[in-house]
Design a protein around this motif. Structure first.
Motif, PDB file in Angstrom:
ATOM      1  N   UNK A 143       8.388   2.911 -45.350  1.00 46.54           N
ATOM      2  CA  UNK A 143       8.836   1.763 -44.564  1.00 46.54           C
ATOM      3  C   UNK A 143       9.449   2.223 -43.234  1.00 46.54           C
ATOM      4  N   UNK A 166      16.980  11.721 -45.860  1.00 49.61           N
ATOM      5  CA  UNK A 166      17.342  12.906 -45.082  1.00 49.61           C
ATOM      6  C   UNK A 166      18.866  13.082 -45.066  1.00 49.61           C
ATOM      7  N   UNK A 174       7.942  -2.668 -29.717  1.00 48.90           N
ATOM      8  CA  UNK A 174       6.571  -2.263 -29.396  1.00 48.90           C
ATOM      9  C   UNK A 174       6.495  -0.745 -29.188  1.00 48.90           C
ATOM     10  N   UNK A 203      23.807   9.539 -38.745  1.00 42.68           N
ATOM     11  CA  UNK A 203      22.740  10.471 -38.397  1.00 42.68           C
ATOM     12  C   UNK A 203      23.079  11.793 -39.103  1.00 42.68           C
ATOM     13  N   UNK A 232      20.051 -13.234 -43.301  1.00 39.79           N
ATOM     14  CA  UNK A 232      19.283 -12.548 -42.259  1.00 39.79           C
ATOM     15  C   UNK A 232      19.037 -13.479 -41.086  1.00 39.79           C
ATOM     16  N   UNK A 271      23.698  -8.707 -41.079  1.00 43.60           N
ATOM     17  CA  UNK A 271      22.632  -9.001 -42.025  1.00 43.60           C
ATOM     18  C   UNK A 271      22.868  -8.212 -43.291  1.00 43.60           C
ATOM     19  N   UNK A 272      22.548  -8.820 -44.420  1.00 45.87           N
ATOM     20  CA  UNK A 272      22.677  -8.074 -45.654  1.00 45.87           C
ATOM     21  C   UNK A 272      22.842  -8.980 -46.836  1.00 45.87           C
ATOM     22  N   UNK A 312      16.913  -7.106 -43.318  1.00 46.91           N
ATOM     23  CA  UNK A 312      18.036  -6.747 -42.454  1.00 46.91           C
ATOM     24  C   UNK A 312      17.625  -5.738 -41.393  1.00 46.91           C
ATOM     25  N   UNK A 313      16.467  -5.094 -41.563  1.00 46.49           N
ATOM     26  CA  UNK A 313      16.041  -4.111 -40.583  1.00 46.49           C
ATOM     27  C   UNK A 313      14.722  -4.552 -39.948  1.00 46.49           C
ATOM     28  N   UNK A 333      11.621   0.572 -40.039  1.00 44.93           N
ATOM     29  CA  UNK A 333      12.328  -0.656 -39.678  1.00 44.93           C
ATOM     30  C   UNK A 333      12.811  -0.680 -38.243  1.00 44.93           C
ATOM     31  N   UNK A 391      15.774 -10.990 -50.450  1.00 45.53           N
ATOM     32  CA  UNK A 391      15.689  -9.669 -51.083  1.00 45.53           C
ATOM     33  C   UNK A 391      16.822  -9.432 -52.074  1.00 45.53           C
ATOM     34  N   UNK A 407      23.074  -4.007 -45.162  1.00 47.48           N
ATOM     35  CA  UNK A 407      21.831  -3.341 -44.784  1.00 47.48           C
ATOM     36  C   UNK A 407      21.713  -3.079 -43.290  1.00 47.48           C
ATOM     37  N   UNK A 408      22.282  -3.958 -42.491  1.00 47.66           N
ATOM     38  CA  UNK A 408      22.120  -3.813 -41.058  1.00 47.66           C
ATOM     39  C   UNK A 408      22.779  -2.540 -40.528  1.00 47.66           C
ATOM     40  N   UNK A 430      14.525   3.428 -45.622  1.00 47.59           N
ATOM     41  CA  UNK A 430      13.613   3.355 -44.493  1.00 47.59           C
ATOM     42  C   UNK A 430      14.301   3.810 -43.217  1.00 47.59           C
ATOM     43  N   UNK A 441      16.054   6.579 -43.112  1.00 51.89           N
ATOM     44  CA  UNK A 441      16.304   8.000 -43.330  1.00 51.89           C
ATOM     45  C   UNK A 441      17.471   8.335 -44.236  1.00 51.89           C
ATOM     46  N   UNK A 495       9.720  11.714 -40.201  1.00 53.55           N
ATOM     47  CA  UNK A 495      10.308  10.692 -39.344  1.00 53.55           C
ATOM     48  C   UNK A 495      11.681  11.194 -38.925  1.00 53.55           C
ATOM     49  N   UNK A 496      11.932  11.234 -37.629  1.00 54.40           N
ATOM     50  CA  UNK A 496      13.244  11.748 -37.233  1.00 54.40           C
ATOM     51  C   UNK A 496      14.177  10.632 -36.780  1.00 54.40           C
ATOM     52  N   UNK A 497      14.270  10.418 -35.512  1.00 51.39           N
ATOM     53  CA  UNK A 497      15.313   9.509 -35.023  1.00 51.39           C
ATOM     54  C   UNK A 497      14.801   8.099 -34.762  1.00 51.39           C
ATOM     55  N   UNK A 498      14.003   7.588 -35.638  1.00 51.14           N
ATOM     56  CA  UNK A 498      13.453   6.270 -35.347  1.00 51.14           C
ATOM     57  C   UNK A 498      14.343   5.178 -35.897  1.00 51.14           C
TER      58      UNK A 498
END
Lengths: 172, 603
Positions: free
Chosen positions: A144, B25, A150, B73, B359, B365-366, A133-134, A146, B205, B54-55, B20, B22, A169-172
């Motif tokens: 990981x 965090x 590029x 965030x 997906x 997606x999920x 999904x990512x 996601x 998955x 998941x999306x 993945x 975050x 990893x911050x705001x990716x």
């Protein structure tokens, strides 16, 4: 004590530990778990270790070699310190996963399956990580990343290279 | 007391997908924020496994309000604490917005993605903490095991399964009751139970997320199986690519043992059962049951001919029951609610629900769990929220590399085993990939054959050589070098591989080729006869051009072109030299003015 003797002793410790694991002792077969542990510790399966494993388990070396070459997670040549894996599962593939391989092939100057000369990075591809999904997805040393493009990929990679140990990893 | 003191629980998704993005965090920040706002007594934070959507991760659900906040965030959490947790005002900004209407949806259950679902296998996913066995017990966990140990004879368990009409969730769809019966009938004193969690299909998955979110349900299902067939030892085989699932299973197994749900004299009965976790070593073919058993025995993971079936001669030659982990997770709800209840869901062909990993080019997606018999249209346009960027739907690929592509005219097909087989595809384990008009079906077939060719273990000739020959032909066609004879050969070889391969891998590997030829022959012909790729994908058959009206001469493409194929002065029209261009597509994706377009060859 020479280096190789010392290493052989370490392999014996790995083998002994798995022999001692009662659950495996009772029902299981030792070969694959032992090879997995060696692979994890040394990032490849050195020849003298395979010989040692065959001797200790009292099985023909060809059987050990057969298993070592069958499974993708085993390698007979040393891998780099950091392993970068690009997912090429279907979802990643249709969302441009091959572009991610292109970017890293250029950045590292190696093809998938190869290791950089300084033994820092190995570039690999995988058939699916289940994070569809990512997609597209990349993994550096079990972390990981996601929704890559590029540009994002380059950013992540540069930051990783600059600050290998402590990547936040911050705001990716 | 006023509403300000509602006791709330925040369920934070910590599946691999959200992690993945975050979620770790977010989780840490949330703890701090709750403390800073003096809410420790009123708000409990609970880690959960995958919540499915998941999306839109990272995400969390506030209970009992049933409000889902998405794409969070760290800085958003203060606002949620201040407004929602302290003042009962839902923060609209972080809610899910319907892609069609743009409206925010407050209640999680009102989101079409969730409202159509009937979670049975995934009933605890995203609700309980997978690392706390007490959490599982608090929602009725291990009650089914207790019920079976106290009240059921092995025959009666099988009777219940028969009534439920449960079929294996790994893809084959064999009757679970019959499989268990075969094993029970065998008089051997040593028997084994294996759970297959070697989810190798790219684009799937379901198993990973189930193991990460609710590992005990699989363990409980395996135990009921072991009790029924008379086994005392089991293996849980999981892909090495799923480290988080392995970690949570280790915790779950240790906790189950500590609480007396695993080990000797389980729950005071004379039933003994132990489970060993086996980590795969990276081989797709090990999803096939005989190959998987060879792998557990420490050999190369190669399949062998059947019969004998594992129920008669499995692991170390002993009778073995092997099921997908989703099949095991279906057992406790069937025992607790009765086979009749399960059978009432779904279709005549297949009862219960199907867990789908949705997906591809789809808005939502999920993971979804829907009753068997739901139509593909409902899945894509309602639950899935339609195609990304409102593009045209082209096909849905089911069953991974073993399945086929189903085109638009069959959108109203109900999803069950028989209907999908009739269309030349398979249900598979549940990985569904949505393809839009920008997907080249020939290239997609090539992708899948490359995958199976690479994963073929090499034991039988049709699969080893046949997949290689198919890959050669497909590569020729996508390069624009194919002939009509190639297409005939391709179809012929595909049928031979399908009919003569030793195991499921080879027998199903040609499905993507056969279904794309069947439903999209025109695309193959365009590649062969006209040297064109209608979807504008195949490198050799397309060109990149710059639209004169849209180009502003910003020069971004020129700087980024790796081979210096683009020329033009700043603020003047740019141009791509077709002789130099390597068709990497960087300029196409980078242009801010969408001035670069693709077209297929002229001649």
């Amino acid at each position: 004590m020479t280096q190789s003797k010392k290493n052989l002793e370490e392999v014996n410790i790995i083998i002994d530990e798995i022999f001692l694991d009662k659950s495996i002792k009772k029902h299981g077969n030792f070969l694959i778990p032992i090879l997995q542990d060696i692979q994890e510790s040394y990032r490849y399966l050195p020849e003298e270790f395979l010989i040692q494993v065959a001797e200790r388990l009292q099985i023909p070396l060809i059987d050990v070699y057969g298993v070592a070459t069958f499974y993708q997670s085993f390698g007979l040549i040393p891998k780099g310190e950091h392993i970068i894996t690009i997912c090429l599962g279907t979802a990643c593939y249709i969302h441009g996963g091959t572009n991610m391989v292109d970017v890293l092939t250029k950045e590292l100057n190696i093809k998938p399956g190869e290791t950089t000369k300084d033994k820092k990075f190995t570039l690999e591809t995988v058939n699916c990580l289940g994070c569809c999904a990512i997609s597209p997805v990349m993994v550096i040393d079990n972390k990981i990343y996601g929704n890559l493009t590029r540009d994002k990929l380059r950013k992540v990679f540069y930051r990783f290279r600059e600050n290998e140990e402590d990547l936040k990893q911050s705001e990716i | 007391m006023d509403n300000n003191f509602i006791k709330r629980t925040i369920l934070i998704c910590r599946g691999s997908g959200c992690n993945s993005m975050n979620a770790g965090i977010i989780h840490e920040t949330l703890k701090k924020v709750i403390e800073e706002h003096n809410l420790l007594n009123q708000v409990e934070i609970k880690l959960t496994g995958c919540q499915g959507f998941c999306q839109y991760g990272p995400q969390l659900v506030v209970q009992p309000d049933n409000v889902l906040y998405v794409k969070l965030k760290p800085k958003d959490l203060n606002e949620i604490a201040e407004k929602h947790l302290k003042n009962n005002k839902i923060v609209k900004e972080f809610l899910y917005k319907d892609p069609k209407t743009g409206e925010s949806i407050e209640k999680k259950d009102m989101i079409p993605f969730y409202s159509e679902q009937i979670p049975i296998i995934r009933k605890n996913c995203g609700i309980i903490n997978p690392e706390e066995i007490d959490d599982y017990i608090s929602v009725g966990g291990y009650d089914a095991l207790k019920k079976v140990l106290n009240n059921y004879k092995p025959n009666e368990v099988i009777k219940e399964l028969e009534t439920s009409r449960l079929r294996g969730r790994g893809g084959g769809g064999f009757s679970t009751a019959m499989k268990w019966q075969f094993c029970l009938n065998n008089p051997s004193e040593i028997k084994y139970v294996i759970a297959n969690g070697d989810e190798g299909d790219p684009g799937a998955f379901m198993d990973r997320s189930l193991l990460e979110a609710d590992p005990h349900s699989v363990i409980e299902g395996m135990e009921i199986c072991a009790y029924t067939i008379g086994a005392s030892y089991g293996y849980l085989y999981v892909r090495a690519e799923y480290p988080l699932a392995i970690e949570r299973l280790k915790i779950a197994l240790a906790q189950a043992e500590e609480k007396g749900f695993l080990g000797e004299n389980i729950l005071g009965s004379d039933f003994n059962f132990k489970i060993e976790l086996k980590k795969g070593a990276g081989a797709f073919v090990c999803g096939e049951e005989t190959a998987l058993m060879a792998s557990i025995q420490g050999k190369r993971g190669m399949p062998r001919p059947r019969p004998p079936y594992p129920a008669n001669s499995g692991l170390w030659g002993k009778p073995t029951n092997i099921n997908n982990i989703k099949t095991y997770a279906s057992i406790p709800p069937i025992i607790l609610n009765g086979g009749k209840w399960f059978s009432s869901l779904g279709t005549k062909d297949a009862s219960g629900t199907i867990v789908i990993a949705l997906t591809g080019k789809i808005n939502n997606s999920g993971l979804v769990e829907i009753p068997m018999g739901t139509t593909i249209r409902n899945l894509i346009y309602n639950i899935g929220g339609g195609i990304i960027n409102n593009k045209k739907f082209k096909a849905i690929q089911t069953g991974g590399p073993s399945g086929g592509c189903i085109p638009e005219q069959f959108l109203d097909t109900p999803l069950d085993y028989q209907h999908l087989t009739d269309l030349g595809s398979i249900m598979g384990s549940g990985g569904f990939i949505v393809l839009d008009e920008d997907t080249c079906m020939v290239e997609l077939a090539r992708y899948f054959i490359k995958f199976t060719q690479n994963e073929s273990c090499g034991k039988c000739t049709p699969c080893r050589i046949g997949t290689k020959r198919m890959l050669d032909i497909l590569t020729k066609i996508v390069k624009g070098e194919g002939t009509i004879k190639d297409l005939e050969d391709l179809e012929k070889i595909a049928n031979i591989v399908k009919n003569t391969s030793l195991c499921g891998l080879g027998q199903t590997a040609p499905n993507p080729v056969l279904t794309t030829i069947k439903y999209f022959r025109n695309e193959y012909e365009a590649h062969i006869l006209n040297r064109k790729c209608p979807a504008l994908v195949c490198e050799n058959l397309i060109e990149y051009h710059i639209d004169q009206d849209l180009c502003t001469g910003c020069g971004l493409c020129k700087i980024n072109c790796a081979v210096e194929a683009i020329e033009g002065e700043k603020k003047h029209l740019h141009n791509i030299s077709q002789e130099i261009c390597i068709k990497c597509g960087v300029c196409f994706s980078i242009c801010s003015y969408k001035a670069i377009y693709k077209k297929t060859n002229e001649n």
